[in-house]
Design an enzyme around this catalytic site. Structure first.
Site, PDB file in Angstrom:
ATOM      1  N   GLU A 135       4.150  -6.623   9.109  1.00  0.00           N
ATOM      2  CA  GLU A 135       3.768  -6.362   7.724  1.00  0.00           C
ATOM      3  C   GLU A 135       3.568  -7.671   6.966  1.00  0.00           C
ATOM      4  OE1 GLU A 135       6.659  -3.617   6.013  1.00  0.00           O
ATOM      5  OE2 GLU A 135       7.140  -2.870   8.012  1.00  0.00           O
ATOM      6  N   GLU A 161       3.527   0.538  -1.946  1.00  0.00           N
ATOM      7  CA  GLU A 161       4.795   1.237  -1.709  1.00  0.00           C
ATOM      8  C   GLU A 161       5.773   0.863  -2.817  1.00  0.00           C
ATOM      9  OE1 GLU A 161       8.492   1.322   1.561  1.00  0.00           O
ATOM     10  OE2 GLU A 161       6.715   0.065   1.910  1.00  0.00           O
TER      11      GLU A 161
END
Length: 417
Positions: A221, A332
């Protein structure tokens, strides 16, 4: 029965007199439960501080130079071979690998982000010397803010299925799946979203994923995040993350554990990004590329145009030793419902996708890396928002931006109570 009582009573009298004498001579020392409690807490606090000091000794490596950032960060210039990566038992004694072959179709113009100032710590034009890398110094206060000392620098254990917002994590993402992927690229609009409380965060990132959504999940990520708990402020910061067991025992943010090998002396992972976008005014984005080296199998990270940050050694992973099975892009947030209502933590710019350019946050030029190390446009991008009344997403494609989407939102509002 009365006779028995009279026989026992002298014994009781003696015991009572003895106890009276003891409590009269040392009344405080004998019953000082508060003192014992204080001693217990003192020992517990001492063990806590010892754990923190030992952890800081492992994380913060000796530096040959320290640069003070305008936001208060201290950036240590650490010799490349002494960085945290090489504490990993599988990497001990190694040196950074040479740069790999870049994906075909990648723009290689002469301009380079290495000549630009994109982080606060380097606005003065001062960088770390050759042979070193810049590492944001971790402090005692960073640990004391953490909700868990043992899991400092790690995400909480959670599934990342996109059909569920369990554990308080909510998403608005675009994704592709169903093929073999060897990397991903995107330009990510940078904002400074408001985060409602200390234990929530707002992230915009790309995910490279392999394995099932069980305990064998592998992810790489990268993106930007606002996390008051991790950094102590509300600056958007460049970050990386990895795990090979669904966030259980492996991986961490940035360089807070061994694993990611950095080679760049001008980019500090975890440092604040500058400049950032403003509503209905100037827009700023960062370009990120993650791809698998066809020769050695390591996963490399590029920040900007041709600037290699470093790599995740393939030996860290199980499924990602081969290829990814899913790529995701988007936002997110954590919603811990502190006031028994939906959080007001913002995603992206804090405005819905329908507001468009200059107001909503965006991802553009979305691509994946194919089996032959070629960058390819997305042919089957799907978009999904867990709670579209709180944060939403709208995708599109055009000649200038290629595959893109707008996303984000304010969180709590009249339609998201």
């Amino acid at each position: 029965m009365a006779s028995n009582c009279r026989k026992i009573s002298p014994i009781i009298s003696v015991v009572v007199l003895f106890l009276f004498f003891i409590f009269s001579v040392c009344p405080v020392e004998s019953v000082n439960f508060n003192g014992s409690n204080q001693n217990f807490h003192s020992r517990k606090e001492s063990l806590k501080m010892r754990f923190i000091r030992d952890s800081l000794m492992k994380i913060n490596k000796p530096s040959i130079k320290t640069i003070q950032s305008p936001d208060g960060d201290l950036i240590d210039c650490v010799l490349t071979h002494q960085q945290p990566a090489f504490d990993h038992p599988l990497l001990k004694g190694q040196k950074p690998m040479d740069p790999p072959e870049r994906p075909k179709g990648q723009n290689t113009t002469s301009s380079s982000m290495s000549k630009e100032n994109v982080q606060l710590w380097s606005l003065s034009g001062e960088f770390c010397p050759e042979g070193t890398i810049p590492i944001r110094r971790t402090t005692e206060q960073d640990f004391l803010r953490a909700s868990s000392l043992r899991r400092f620098g790690r995400k909480i254990r959670r599934p990342i299925r996109r059909d569920s917002s369990s554990y308080g994590h909510e998403h608005a993402v675009g994704y592709v799946s169903g093929n073999q992927y060897y990397g991903a690229k995107a330009s990510i609009n940078v904002w400074s979203p408001r985060v409602a409380n200390h234990y929530e965060f707002s992230i915009s990132q790309l995910w490279v994923i392999a394995g099932s959504f069980g305990d064998d999940l592998n992810t790489i990520e990268a993106g930007w995040q606002v996390s008051p708990e991790l950094y102590g402020d509300n600056y958007p910061r460049f970050f990386t993350y990895w795990t090979s067991d669904a966030y259980q025992a492996t991986g961490c943010y940035n360089l807070l554990c061994s694993g990611f090998v950095q080679i760049n002396r001008r980019i500090s992972i975890g440092a604040a990004i500058s400049p950032i976008s403003s509503y209905n005014r100037g827009q700023f984005d960062i370009s990120l590329l993650v791809w698998k080296d066809p020769k050695h199998g390591n996963w490399w990270l590029e920040f900007g145009n041709g600037v290699l940050v470093g790599y995740w050694p393939s030996i860290l992973f199980t499924h990602l030793r081969n290829h990814a099975s899913m790529v995701q892009f988007g936002g997110e947030i954590v919603n811990n419902r502190a006031s028994n209502s939906h959080t007001s933590t913002q995603m992206g710019s804090g405005h819905f996708a329908t507001e468009g350019f200059g107001k909503a946050s965006y991802f553009r030029n979305l691509k994946v890396v194919d089996w032959d190390n070629s960058l390819m446009p997305l042919s089957n991008l799907r978009v999904l928002a867990d709670h579209p009344n709180c944060y939403n997403i709208q995708g599109g494609i055009n000649r200038v931006w290629g595959n893109y989407f707008y996303y984000g939102g304010p969180g709590r509002n009249s339609r998201c109570p």
